[in-house]
Design an enzyme around this catalytic site. Structure first.
Site, PDB file in Angstrom:
ATOM      1  N   HIS A   1       0.980  -1.187   0.177  1.00  0.00           N
ATOM      2  CA  HIS A   1       0.283   0.173  -0.124  1.00  0.00           C
ATOM      3  C   HIS A   1       0.929   1.257   0.096  1.00  0.00           C
ATOM      4  O   HIS A   1       2.260   1.260   0.170  1.00  0.00           O
ATOM      5  CB  HIS A   1      -0.976  -0.110   1.085  1.00  0.00           C
ATOM      6  CG  HIS A   1      -0.450   0.252   2.540  1.00  0.00           C
ATOM      7  ND1 HIS A   1      -1.091   0.052   3.907  1.00  0.00           N
ATOM      8  CD2 HIS A   1       1.033   0.280   2.858  1.00  0.00           C
ATOM      9  CE1 HIS A   1      -0.329   0.164   4.694  1.00  0.00           C
ATOM     10  NE2 HIS A   1       0.881   0.354   4.264  1.00  0.00           N
TER      11      HIS A   1
ATOM     12  N   CYS B   1       5.425   6.679   4.370  1.00  0.00           N
ATOM     13  CA  CYS B   1       4.370   5.918   3.841  1.00  0.00           C
ATOM     14  C   CYS B   1       3.736   6.488   2.467  1.00  0.00           C
ATOM     15  O   CYS B   1       3.074   5.935   1.961  1.00  0.00           O
ATOM     16  CB  CYS B   1       3.079   5.831   4.819  1.00  0.00           C
ATOM     17  SG  CYS B   1       3.649   4.255   6.262  1.00  0.00           S
TER      18      CYS B   1
ATOM     19  N   HIS C   1       5.001   0.151  -0.197  1.00  0.00           N
ATOM     20  CA  HIS C   1       5.741  -0.737   0.769  1.00  0.00           C
ATOM     21  C   HIS C   1       4.654  -1.898   1.256  1.00  0.00           C
ATOM     22  O   HIS C   1       3.430  -1.784   1.052  1.00  0.00           O
ATOM     23  CB  HIS C   1       6.457  -0.049   1.669  1.00  0.00           C
ATOM     24  CG  HIS C   1       5.334   0.630   2.605  1.00  0.00           C
ATOM     25  ND1 HIS C   1       4.634   1.934   2.332  1.00  0.00           N
ATOM     26  CD2 HIS C   1       4.689   0.159   3.942  1.00  0.00           C
ATOM     27  CE1 HIS C   1       3.629   1.990   3.317  1.00  0.00           C
ATOM     28  NE2 HIS C   1       3.728   1.306   4.305  1.00  0.00           N
TER      29      HIS C   1
ATOM     30  N   HIS D   1       3.312  -4.819   4.173  1.00  0.00           N
ATOM     31  CA  HIS D   1       3.291  -5.578   5.302  1.00  0.00           C
ATOM     32  C   HIS D   1       2.715  -6.869   5.217  1.00  0.00           C
ATOM     33  O   HIS D   1       2.199  -7.502   4.369  1.00  0.00           O
ATOM     34  CB  HIS D   1       2.340  -4.895   6.254  1.00  0.00           C
ATOM     35  CG  HIS D   1       2.646  -2.994   6.300  1.00  0.00           C
ATOM     36  ND1 HIS D   1       3.633  -2.879   7.017  1.00  0.00           N
ATOM     37  CD2 HIS D   1       2.149  -2.103   5.731  1.00  0.00           C
ATOM     38  CE1 HIS D   1       3.786  -1.462   7.138  1.00  0.00           C
ATOM     39  NE2 HIS D   1       2.977  -1.031   6.463  1.00  0.00           N
TER      40      HIS D   1
ATOM     41  N   ASP E   1      -4.001 -11.228  -0.453  1.00  0.00           N
ATOM     42  CA  ASP E   1      -2.644 -11.786  -0.494  1.00  0.00           C
ATOM     43  C   ASP E   1      -1.902 -11.329  -1.638  1.00  0.00           C
ATOM     44  O   ASP E   1      -2.232 -11.489  -2.821  1.00  0.00           O
ATOM     45  CB  ASP E   1      -2.474 -13.276  -0.135  1.00  0.00           C
ATOM     46  CG  ASP E   1      -1.058 -13.563   0.381  1.00  0.00           C
ATOM     47  OD1 ASP E   1      -0.493 -12.856   1.106  1.00  0.00           O
ATOM     48  OD2 ASP E   1      -0.562 -14.684  -0.137  1.00  0.00           O
ATOM     49  N   HIS E   2      -0.877 -10.728  -1.466  1.00  0.00           N
ATOM     50  CA  HIS E   2       0.212 -10.213  -2.713  1.00  0.00           C
ATOM     51  C   HIS E   2      -0.686  -9.403  -3.659  1.00  0.00           C
ATOM     52  O   HIS E   2      -0.512  -9.222  -4.826  1.00  0.00           O
ATOM     53  CB  HIS E   2       0.753 -11.290  -3.403  1.00  0.00           C
ATOM     54  CG  HIS E   2       1.691 -11.948  -2.805  1.00  0.00           C
ATOM     55  ND1 HIS E   2       1.607 -12.869  -1.368  1.00  0.00           N
ATOM     56  CD2 HIS E   2       3.099 -12.002  -2.807  1.00  0.00           C
ATOM     57  CE1 HIS E   2       2.463 -13.218  -0.850  1.00  0.00           C
ATOM     58  NE2 HIS E   2       3.381 -12.686  -1.671  1.00  0.00           N
TER      59      HIS E   2
ATOM     60  N   GLU F   1      -0.481  -4.995  11.918  1.00  0.00           N
ATOM     61  CA  GLU F   1       0.639  -4.524  10.801  1.00  0.00           C
ATOM     62  C   GLU F   1       1.838  -5.026  11.219  1.00  0.00           C
ATOM     63  O   GLU F   1       2.659  -5.236  10.453  1.00  0.00           O
ATOM     64  CB  GLU F   1       0.356  -3.057  10.343  1.00  0.00           C
ATOM     65  CG  GLU F   1       1.132  -2.614   9.223  1.00  0.00           C
ATOM     66  CD  GLU F   1       0.787  -1.030   9.221  1.00  0.00           C
ATOM     67  OE1 GLU F   1      -0.313  -0.867   8.534  1.00  0.00           O
ATOM     68  OE2 GLU F   1       1.312  -0.198   9.687  1.00  0.00           O
TER      69      GLU F   1
END
Ligand code: NI
Length: 144
Positions: free
Chosen positions: A14, A33, A39, A41, A79-80, A126
């Protein structure tokens, strides 16, 4: 009230930026951010449900029903992925931990109700030292 909690994980990317803000303002508010390259998490989601204990099974919910639902609605969908770009909910909302919790509530609440139990809390981590709890009430209007 007896609650049952299980967890699933996903890894996603995100960035925190408002396009109508200048780069300077984005950096001032969101810090690192705000990097438009994003980046990632490793998120961990704890889902808590409640309901009566079934007299026959002795269970509030069968884990074999709940866990596959979380895999399909959370892990398989998130996911991903790049949250800002691939999940429509985040086209208009910064994908903060708070908004991820709101998204997951909206996504999971009807699915969990269909299993005959009540979603009572979403906790999203996170990092080990940072998580958000949502109980479906606070910030409800922001989730609409
Ligand atoms: Ni982040």
């Amino acid at each position: 009230v007896i609650t049952v909690t299980t967890s699933v994980s996903f890894s996603a990317a995100h960035d925190y930026r408002r396009e109508e803000w200048s780069d300077d303002k984005n950096r001032a508010v969101f810090g690192l951010c705000a990097n438009p390259e994003g980046h990632g998490h490793n998120y961990r989601v704890l889902v808590t449900v409640s309901g009566p204990v079934d007299l026959e099974t002795g269970m509030v919910i069968n884990f074999d029903q709940l866990h596959p639902l979380l895999i399909s609605c959370v892990t398989a969908e998130l996911d991903h992925v790049y949250l800002n770009r691939q999940i429509p909910f985040f086209a208009s909302r910064i994908p903060t931990l708070e908004n991820v919790a709101l998204y997951l509530w909206q996504r999971l609440s009807p699915e969990i109700a269909a299993l005959g139990v009540t979603l009572t809390r979403i906790r999203v981590y996170e990092h080990d030292d940072l998580f958000v709890d949502y109980d479906g009430f606070l910030g409800e209007t922001a989730a609409a």
